[in-house]
Design an enzyme around this catalytic site. Structure first.
Site, short mmCIF file in Angstrom:
data_model
loop_
_atom_site.label_atom_id
_atom_site.label_comp_id
_atom_site.label_asym_id
_atom_site.label_seq_id
_atom_site.Cartn_x
_atom_site.Cartn_y
_atom_site.Cartn_z
N GLY A 1 30.37 32.07 37.15
CA GLY A 1 30.34 30.96 37.37
C GLY A 1 31.31 30.01 36.64
O GLY A 1 31.71 30.19 35.55
N CYS B 1 30.36 37.06 32.75
CA CYS B 1 30.65 35.79 32.53
C CYS B 1 29.99 34.53 32.08
O CYS B 1 29.32 34.90 31.21
CB CYS B 1 31.72 35.37 33.96
SG CYS B 1 32.86 34.16 33.82
N GLN C 1 27.05 34.32 29.10
CA GLN C 1 27.03 33.16 28.07
C GLN C 1 25.62 32.52 28.35
O GLN C 1 24.95 32.02 27.22
CB GLN C 1 27.89 31.85 28.59
CG GLN C 1 29.32 32.27 28.35
CD GLN C 1 30.49 31.50 29.04
OE1 GLN C 1 30.02 30.50 29.92
NE2 GLN C 1 31.73 31.86 28.88
N ASN D 1 38.25 35.19 33.22
CA ASN D 1 38.53 34.06 33.54
C ASN D 1 37.31 33.05 32.93
O ASN D 1 36.20 33.08 33.55
CB ASN D 1 38.43 33.57 35.18
CG ASN D 1 38.44 32.17 35.55
OD1 ASN D 1 38.74 31.46 34.75
ND2 ASN D 1 37.95 31.93 36.68
N GLY E 1 36.76 29.65 30.00
CA GLY E 1 37.20 28.68 29.09
C GLY E 1 35.97 28.58 27.87
O GLY E 1 36.45 27.52 26.91
N HIS F 1 35.37 40.37 33.98
CA HIS F 1 34.75 40.64 35.49
C HIS F 1 35.08 42.03 35.80
O HIS F 1 35.95 42.52 35.92
CB HIS F 1 35.88 39.88 36.06
CG HIS F 1 35.17 38.21 36.43
ND1 HIS F 1 34.71 37.71 37.50
CD2 HIS F 1 35.53 37.43 35.51
CE1 HIS F 1 34.52 36.61 37.09
NE2 HIS F 1 34.95 36.11 36.21
N GLU G 1 34.12 43.76 38.16
CA GLU G 1 34.21 43.91 39.61
C GLU G 1 35.73 44.01 40.07
O GLU G 1 36.19 44.75 41.19
CB GLU G 1 33.72 42.81 40.48
CG GLU G 1 34.66 41.65 40.76
CD GLU G 1 34.67 40.62 39.57
OE1 GLU G 1 35.47 39.58 39.74
OE2 GLU G 1 33.92 40.83 38.53
#
Length: 402
Positions: free
Chosen positions: A264, A293, A297, A335, A337, A377, A379
Site C-alpha cells: 500500500g 511492503c 512496515q 516499490n 519510500g 513484492h 508476486e
C-alpha cells in the site's frame, strides 16, 4: 550520449516556452518542481495537471502494472528506461480497478504498440484512466536530481494549446505537503469485504479459477495488487479481502487459517494510527501472518519498531536482496519510500532479509510465532519470480498449525 530534444530544457526558475523558431517545437507539457526547476516537453495522456511526489522506477517492462499499483498513490512515476509504451496496454495487466499513480514521465514519445496482447496504445490508455503524462525530457537528469536530492514534490502539466501556466503549477507544488504524515491506504483500499478466486495467468489459458481451496486466508487490503491475491489463490487458498480499516474482530470472525497484510501507499506511521491496534490484537492469537511492503512496515510498528522515510526510495524490478537464513540472493520487485529501522525492533524479532543496494531492512520474522514479512513484492507483477517461495513458506506455516 543521447542528446536532449529541443523542448526538454530545464531552468532554475520558470521560463517562457521554447517557441517554434528554428524548427523547435512548442512545449505542450512540463514538470514543475517545488524548488522552481522546470522540465519542458510534450504532453501525453490526459489533459490537465496533477501534483505529487516525483519518483523514478528502473524497470524495463511492466509499465502498466506499475502505473496500476496502488502503492504509487500520490506519486508521479519517471521511468529510467527510455522505451516505454512499445507493447501497448490491455485489460489483463491492470493491478487494481482505478490506477492510483498521478502522472507518468518518459524520455521518448510512446510508439505505436507492437504486441499480440495489445488492445490500445499507452497514450489512449492514459487518457482513458485520467493520467497526465509528459515525454521528451531528459529523464537521466531528472533521475540524478532525485538520486542526489531525494524525491521532490512536483506538478506535471499537459496543455495541448501550449498554455502551461508555470506560475500556477509552481504555487500548487509548493503548497502540497508531501507524503510524510499522509495516510493514503484509505484512498485505495476496498470499500467492502469480498471473495477472490482468480489464479495466476498462463500463456495458454489466461487466468484460472480456484475451485478446490484447501486453506482460507484473509487479506487486509492496504492497497493490494491483484496478482498478490492470484498468488494466494494459486497456492490453494480461498481468499477473503477486507478493507484496511477492518477491526481484529471483523477479521477473526471469518475464522481464517492465515492472515495476509498487503502492500500500500503513504506513510506507515499515519496508516498505523488505526492499523497497528488491529494488528496487535491479531498477534495475540496463533494465526499465521505474512506481510509485504506497507504490511511489513505496519507489522513492524505493531511489534514496537519504527519506520523512516528513505532518501530516494526503492522502485524497480532489479533489486538484489539477501536471505540471511540461507545466504541466497534473490532479485526482487520493489516499490517503497519508507523503511523499517532494524535497530528499533524489540528482542525476539529477527531481521530476515537485507538490501544489497543500501543495507536497509527487507524482512523480519518472529522467533516464537508463525509471523514474517518482507519489504518487497514476491508476486512479481511486474518483476522476477525469485521470491515466489515466500507464498510456499506461508502455506507451510498454515499447514503446521492445522
Amino acid at each position: 550520449m543521447m542528446q536532449s530534444t529541443p523542448f526538454s530544457s530545464t531552468a532554475s526558475a520558470p521560463a517562457p516556452s521554447s517557441g517554434s523558431r528554428s524548427g523547435v517545437r512548442e512545449a505542450t507539457g512540463a514538470l514543475v518542481l517545488a524548488d522552481g526547476t522546470v522540465f519542458r516537453g510534450r504532453g501525453i495522456g490526459a489533459h490537465g495537471r496533477a501534483v505529487g511526489e516525483v519518483c523514478f522506477n528502473t524497470g524495463m517492462t511492466g509499465y502498466q502494472e506499475t502505473l496500476t499499483d496502488p502503492s504509487y498513490a500520490g506519486q508521479i512515476v519517471t521511468f529510467t528506461f527510455p522505451h516505454i509504451g512499445n507493447v501497448g496496454a490491455n485489460v489483463e495487466d491492470v493491478e487494481t480497478t482505478t490506477p492510483a499513480a498521478r502522472g507518468l514521465i518518459v524520455r521518448h514519445d510512446p510508439t505505436a504498440p507492437s504486441n499480440w496482447r495489445s488492445e490500445r496504445s499507452l497514450d489512449d490508455w492514459l487518457k482513458m484512466n485520467g493520467i497526465v503524462g509528459l515525454s521528451g525530457i531528459d529523464t537521466r537528469r531528472l533521475t540524478r536530481r532525485i538520486r542526489d536530492g531525494g524525491p521532490p514534490v512536483g506538478v506535471i502539466v499537459n496543455a495541448p494549446d501550449g498554455n502551461l501556466d508555470i506560475d500556477a503549477a509552481l504555487d500548487e507544488a509548493r503548497a502540497w505537503p508531501g507524503l510524510e504524515g499522509m495516510d493514503l491506504a484509505r484512498d485505495v483500499t476496498c470499500t467492502q469485504t469480498y471473495s477472490w478466486r482468480e489464479t495466476c495467468w498462463s500463456l495458454n489459458d489466461g487466468y484460472g479459477v480456484q475451485d478446490n481451496p484447501t486453506r482460507h486466508v484473509v487479506a487486509i487490503d492496504y492497497g493490494a495488487k491483484r496478482n498478490i491475491l492470484r498468488c494466494l489463490a494459486t497456492a490453494g487458498c480461498r481468499v477473503t479481502v477486507v478493507p484496511a480499516t477492518a477491526t481484529a474482530e471483523d477479521i477473526l470472525s471469518h475464522r481464517p487459517d492465515g492472515i495476509f497484510l498487503s502492500n500500500g501507499p503513504g506513510d506507515p506511521s499515519a496508516t498505523g494510527a488505526y492499523a497497528v491496534p488491529t494488528l496487535r490484537s491479531i498477534l495475540q492469537t496463533d494465526v499465521p501472518v505474512m506481510g509485504i511492503c506497507l504490511g511489513h512496515q505496519l507489522l513492524s510498528l505493531a511489534l514496537g519498531g519504527q519506520t523512516r522515510k528513505l532518501e530516494r526510495g526503492h522502485r524497480g524490478a532489479n533489486h538484489p536482496v539477501k536471505d540471511l537464513a540461507t545466504g541466497k540472493v534473490e532479485i526482487t520487485s520493489q516499490n517503497h519510500g519508507f523503511a523499517v529501522v532494524p535497530e528499533s525492533l524489540p528482542e525476539g524479532i529477527v531481521p530476515s532479509h537485507v538490501s544489497l543496494f543500501d543495507g536497509t531492512n527487507e524482512g523480519i520474522r518472529l522467533q516464537d510465532r508463525p509471523v514474517f514479512s518482507v519489504q518487497y513484492h514476491p508476486e512479481a507483477s511486474p518483476g522476477p519470480v525469485d521470491s515466489h517461495y515466500l507464498f510456499d513458506r506461508f502455506m507451510e506455516m498454515i499447514d503446521r498449525r492445522a
